[in-house]
Write a protein that holds these residues in place. Structure first.
Motif, short mmCIF file in Angstrom:
data_model
loop_
_atom_site.label_atom_id
_atom_site.label_comp_id
_atom_site.label_asym_id
_atom_site.label_seq_id
_atom_site.Cartn_x
_atom_site.Cartn_y
_atom_site.Cartn_z
N GLY A 62 0.56 -1.17 0.25
CA GLY A 62 0.01 0.20 -0.08
C GLY A 62 0.92 0.93 -0.02
O GLY A 62 1.95 1.19 -0.28
N THR A 63 0.49 2.19 0.21
CA THR A 63 0.72 3.71 0.16
C THR A 63 1.10 4.30 1.04
O THR A 63 0.49 3.72 2.71
CB THR A 63 0.08 4.54 -1.03
N GLU A 64 1.89 5.02 2.03
CA GLU A 64 2.03 5.17 3.45
C GLU A 64 1.40 6.57 3.55
O GLU A 64 0.66 7.06 2.75
CB GLU A 64 3.73 6.52 3.41
N ILE A 65 1.03 7.23 5.11
CA ILE A 65 0.29 7.52 5.26
C ILE A 65 0.74 8.03 7.14
O ILE A 65 1.09 7.45 6.93
CB ILE A 65 -0.98 6.86 6.37
N GLU A 66 -0.01 9.23 7.32
CA GLU A 66 0.47 9.75 8.12
C GLU A 66 0.34 9.20 9.29
O GLU A 66 -1.49 9.03 8.64
CB GLU A 66 0.17 11.25 8.24
N MET A 75 5.30 9.26 9.29
CA MET A 75 4.42 8.54 7.87
C MET A 75 4.70 6.39 8.08
O MET A 75 6.30 6.59 8.16
CB MET A 75 5.58 8.60 6.40
N GLN A 77 3.70 2.85 7.02
CA GLN A 77 2.52 2.01 5.86
C GLN A 77 2.57 0.82 6.59
O GLN A 77 3.59 0.44 7.58
CB GLN A 77 4.07 1.92 4.45
N GLU A 79 2.67 -3.19 6.39
CA GLU A 79 3.86 -4.11 6.19
C GLU A 79 3.06 -5.97 6.59
O GLU A 79 2.18 -6.26 7.18
CB GLU A 79 5.17 -4.82 6.89
#
Length: 136
Positions: A62-66, A75, A77, A79
């Motif tokens: 997926g994408t990184e989120i804050e 940030m 992600q 895993e």
């Protein structure tokens, strides 16, 4: 029978005490096997796979989120914990193998103990009766 005497009869039966001893021994063996895996097997596997620590081996997805942690925005992600899963599979396999070997050894000891016990007087008498009837 009273409740207390029923409980005493239940608690001090041979099978219950045998199970308790088995549980304690199983816990000790599991701890020993876990230590063997964590301190001997997994470092070898990690060095073969070229990962510093197997449990830290992850695959990001997926994408990184804050995400705010303790007032600090980081940030992060999601895993997949591949290393942890592999470690648990190895733990299970080795522990299952150790238990299998222990059961094989125990059953072999029990067979020897059964073979060594002499037959009871009733069995001897019944054998003699059978043999004398067979002669007729």
């Amino acid at each position: 029978m009273s409740f207390i005497s029923d409980f005493k009869e239940f608690a001090f039966k041979g099978n219950l005490i045998d199970m308790a001893v088995g549980l304690v021994m199983g816990t000790a063996v599991a701890a020993m096997v876990k230590s063997f895996i964590d301190h001997i097997i997994m470092p070898l596997v990690a060095s073969i796979v070229k990962v510093g620590d197997m449990s830290g081996w992850t695959i990001p997805i997926g994408t990184e989120i804050e995400k705010e942690v303790d007032g600090v925005t980081k940030m992060v992600q999601a895993e997949i914990g591949v290393g942890s899963f592999i470690q648990e599979v190895i733990n299970f396999s080795i522990l299952a193998f150790v238990i299998f070997i222990a059961l094989k050894v125990a059953s072999r000891w029990m067979k020897k103990a059964e073979e060594e016990t002499p037959p009871s007087d009733e069995v001897v008498l019944l054998t003699e009766i059978r043999d004398s009837l067979a002669k007729r």
